[in-house]
Design an enzyme around this catalytic site. Structure first.
Site, PDB file in Angstrom:
ATOM      1  N   GLY A 137       0.837  -1.192   0.000  1.00  0.00           N
ATOM      2  CA  GLY A 137       0.000   0.000   0.000  1.00  0.00           C
ATOM      3  C   GLY A 137       0.871   1.241   0.000  1.00  0.00           C
ATOM      4  O   GLY A 137       2.085   1.149  -0.162  1.00  0.00           O
ATOM      5  N   THR A 138       0.262   2.380   0.203  1.00  0.00           N
ATOM      6  CA  THR A 138       1.010   3.626   0.131  1.00  0.00           C
ATOM      7  C   THR A 138       2.097   3.691   1.196  1.00  0.00           C
ATOM      8  O   THR A 138       3.214   4.104   0.940  1.00  0.00           O
ATOM      9  CB  THR A 138       0.055   4.823   0.335  1.00  0.00           C
ATOM     10  OG1 THR A 138      -1.141   4.548  -0.366  1.00  0.00           O
ATOM     11  CG2 THR A 138       0.677   6.087  -0.181  1.00  0.00           C
ATOM     12  N   ASP A 194     -14.089   0.165  11.120  1.00  0.00           N
ATOM     13  CA  ASP A 194     -13.817  -0.218   9.731  1.00  0.00           C
ATOM     14  C   ASP A 194     -14.043  -1.710   9.530  1.00  0.00           C
ATOM     15  O   ASP A 194     -13.220  -2.399   8.945  1.00  0.00           O
ATOM     16  CB  ASP A 194     -12.380   0.176   9.368  1.00  0.00           C
ATOM     17  CG  ASP A 194     -12.142   0.123   7.865  1.00  0.00           C
ATOM     18  OD1 ASP A 194     -13.125   0.237   7.106  1.00  0.00           O
ATOM     19  OD2 ASP A 194     -10.972  -0.032   7.459  1.00  0.00           O
TER      20      ASP A 194
END
Lengths: 258, 518
Positions: free
Chosen positions: B188-189, B300
């Site tokens: 991911g980033t 989440d």
């Protein structure tokens, strides 16, 4: 691995940051703790002032101060530049409390704090080094505190207690006296010293309300139990006195620090 | 009155702060080196101060005279001058960096304390018990030897936090070389996730490597995740084994689980055995109830964040968006839950988050497990709400008091749907199951069933009463009679192990509002 704090070196720190550090050959101990307390007092004031200028809410500022005190609870003040640690605490507190603040803003505001009226900070190597230092120091704080960075603050308790107290007092008596503002201001002042990490959030909140009410002579109706025990069942008069004494010591110190 | 004036004057402390710091501004160039003195070894050395407040002053000054450069070697010589071996012992051990990095590895530090060597041999079990390590850990041989050198005296006094930390470091915790990187699971980033193996236990681990060269320092999701997970110890919450600091990265070592719920669904052709649906839902609620009791919201929840191992144990993962909840009056930033699992009150702008924010998502996941389809797969807020109202009926002042004064709701101008019958959509669910599902899917947050109450629902009656009294860290599979049913494996057309779908849960370091990584 290289030392993670290699960026925290003097080459990265501008002169204004190297303010008033005592020499490394500290000898005395009694005198030392007194001096340390004064330094912490000044640095916390710095945190609060740049906090206001950065538009931070009360709780993130409080978190920054607690981070600062917890860090220096574990390490020796002589080893770390407290103002740099303070800047990183502000930065970290912004992340923890979801009010993200940019390093650039923290650095500019800190520069202004130390050089009011001076020229703005150039965006040169010094600036970038300083920003690296703030970021590196943040990691250092996280490591020292083993990532235990979310704290319970007295603010919410004070709010609850205040609402309860208000409902018990004559409406006019309440509106005539600034109990709310006073206790809030007292609470903020607590963070100037390590007392904010040595007492429970509830006890501090009760003590602030107690002090504010007494200062203005506002009396709560007498019941079976004293009012503070009704609001918080594990607090004693001794606890309250201990908190207030420490706060008054901080006020005494104010005179010596400015 | 006089007293009041005095207090007021003192309060001016807060108000007249503009002149603050005058004394602190005196600059001094002589102290430049002072600022430079940061190094790993010092961190560990000075952290010994946190032991009992501060070390004795004489000790402190002594330590100060042994600054960074000579620290490692000079310690034993310094020790010969110290009389108070017990205290010193702990400080010495601190010289090997307490918690991390490879370079300051401590193997070359000679333990100077060879006093009181007894005949008693120290066994692996002794040490494991002492340090509260997992029973399956394999200690390096030289570590055991070292312990026998130090002598069993160590086992006679209470262990200090610092000492434990150092001992853990000597065993290999906090060091990158303790873990072997295997496949990359995703990127991911901010973070890359690898499958790895611990040399200590030979167990598989998930290594979540968070890059730090980013100008913003440690990502706040990582800070929050670590600070929360350190306190959460539960059989249905993923365990954080270790944290490794290096110059360029922060690596979180998690326990490894084979797949997430999304993959599990794919691998069994979207039809999970109904018994297993019940097992998974129960474990999800168990983990969540534990979080909520601790005032932690997950914020989440989605199938990608629920990990499942071969035994059928389900664990909550990715607490990057979770945080400690304090009082319900507090509002949080608006965008936190992935759209499909986001409750309608939040979609309509409510920022009054509480534990019920997670319960809507539980309902959606329950439905998805039972039917194999996501319940409300909207791609925009408007579409998401449309899906919700189509099934549950467009809310009115009667079904959702106050809704007609919600500007956003009014502006969307939804058609007037009538509530559909839930059981028509969930043929595989029993009546009890549908009843429980409907209790999760309430428009108003405070009307949703809590995780604790849901565990008591008669849908879970078959598990008996003993599941309710299990200790937090015990798996429900430790009870006789509770086991996973075999799934009928069906080959789906798409490859189940495509790396892009793997472990999205680990990669959420883009900050708030960017969690739609599905």
């Amino acid at each position: 691995m290289e030392a993670p704090s290699s960026h925290l070196s003097a080459r990265g720190a501008p002169r204004w940051l190297l303010s008033g550090r005592r020499s490394s050959s500290s000898a005395g101990t009694e005198c030392d703790t007194g001096r340390d307390m004064k330094t912490h007092f000044r640095v916390c004031r710095f945190i609060m002032e740049i906090g206001v200028k950065l538009g931070m809410r009360s709780v993130p500022v409080a978190t920054a101060c607690v981070l600062y005190h917890r860090f220096f609870e574990r390490v020796n003040l002589a080893e770390y530049e407290p103002y740099l640690v303070a800047m990183s605490c502000v930065y970290l507190a912004g992340k923890v409390e979801e009010q993200h603040i940019r390093t650039r803003d923290i650095i500019n505001v800190s520069h202004r704090y130390f050089n009011s009226g001076g020229a703005p900070l150039e965006c040169d190597k010094e600036f970038w080094d300083l920003r690296d230092s703030v970021v590196q120091c943040e990691i250092l704080i996280l490591r020292q505190l083993s990532f235990q960075v979310s704290f319970e603050h007295p603010h919410k308790y004070l709010l609850h207690y205040m609402l309860s107290a208000k409902s018990l007092v004559n409406r006019h008596a309440w509106s005539r006296t600034p109990v709310t503002e006073t206790s809030w201001a007292l609470l903020r002042d607590c963070y100037h010293g390590s007392m904010c990490i040595r007492h429970s959030a509830q006890h501090i909140a009760i003590a602030m309300l107690y002090l504010a009410l007494n200062s203005y002579g506002v009396e709560l109706p007498v019941g079976e139990k004293p009012w503070w025990q009704v609001l918080c069942d594990d607090v004693t008069k001794e606890d309250i006195d201990a908190v207030i004494t420490e706060l008054l010591q901080l006020y005494d110190m104010e005179a010596k620090c400015i | 009155m006089e007293r009041m004036r005095k207090i007021k004057r003192q309060l001016s402390l807060t108000l007249t702060r503009d002149r603050a710091g005058g004394g602190g501004r005196t600059q001094s160039d002589t102290n430049n080196q002072e600022v430079a003195s940061h190094s790993d070894s010092e961190v560990s050395l000075h952290s010994s101060g946190g032991l009992n407040g501060r070390p004795s002053s004489s000790l402190q000054t002594l330590l100060q005279s042994y600054r960074k450069p000579r620290l490692g070697r000079s310690l034993s010589s310094y020790l010969n001058h110290a009389n108070r071996l017990e205290i010193v012992h702990e400080d010495v051990k601190m010289s090997s960096d307490g918690e991390s990095d490879a370079a300051s590895s401590s193997d070359d530090v000679q333990s100077p304390v060879r006093v009181r060597l007894r005949n008693k041999k120290v066994s692996t079990e002794d040490i494991n018990k002492r340090l509260s390590l997992p029973a399956d850990i394999r200690l390096p041989d030289d570590y055991l030897e070292k312990f026998n050198l130090i002598g069993p005296s160590l086992f006679e006094q209470p262990i200090s936090r610092q000492l434990r930390r150092v001992s853990l470091s000597e065993i290999g915790f906090g060091k990158l070389e303790t873990y072997v990187k295997l496949d990359k699971l995703g990127e991911g980033t901010y973070a890359t996730v690898y499958k790895g193996r611990s040399k200590l236990t030979e167990n598989l681990v998930a290594l979540k490597e968070i890059r730090l060269e980013h100008e913003e320092g440690a990502p706040c999701t990582a800070i929050r995740e670590v600070s929360l997970l350190k306190d959460l110890k539960h059989a249905n919450i993923v365990t954080l084994h270790d944290i490794i600091h290096t110059q360029k990265s922060l690596t979180l070592v998690f326990e490894y689980l084979d797949k997430d719920l999304k993959q599990y669904l794919d691998d069994c052709g979207n039809t999970i055995h109904v018994h297993n649906v019940k097992l998974f839902l129960f474990q999800l609620l168990r983990g969540l109830s534990y979080c909520h009791r601790r005032k932690v919201l997950h914020r989440d929840l989605k199938p990608q964040n629920l990990l499942i191992n071969e035994r059928g144990e389900l664990k909550l993962a990715d607490f990057g968006l979770a945080r400690a909840k304090s009082i319900p009056t507090k509002t949080y930033s608006n965008e936190v839950v992935t759209l499909w699992y986001r409750p309608p009150d939040i979609l309509l702008g409510s920022t009054d988050y509480s534990t019920h924010i997670d319960m809507w998502g539980v309902g959606c996941i329950f439905y998805e497990m039972a039917t194999g389809r996501p319940l409300f797969p909207g791609s925009t807020v408007e579409e998401e709400l449309h899906f919700i109202f189509k099934l549950l009926g467009t809310p009115s002042e009667h079904t959702w008091p106050g809704i007609c004064s919600n500007d956003e709701f009014v502006a969307y101008k939804y058609p007037q749907y009538r509530a559909d019958t839930l059981s028509h959509h969930t043929p595989r669910l029993s009546i009890e199951g549908v009843d429980l599902l409907s209790k999760f899917l309430k428009f108003e947050g405070r009307k949703r069933i809590s995780a604790d109450d849901a565990l008591q629902h008669y849908y879970f009656k078959v598990f008996g009463s003993r599941v309710m009294s299990l200790p937090d860290t015990a798996s429900i599979f430790s009870l006789p009679g509770i086991h996973l049913e075999k799934e009928t494996l069906r080959k789906t057309t798409e490859p189940a192990n495509s790396p892009n779908r793997r472990r999205t849960f680990f990669l959420h370091h883009q900050g708030l509002g960017s969690s739609e990584l599905t």
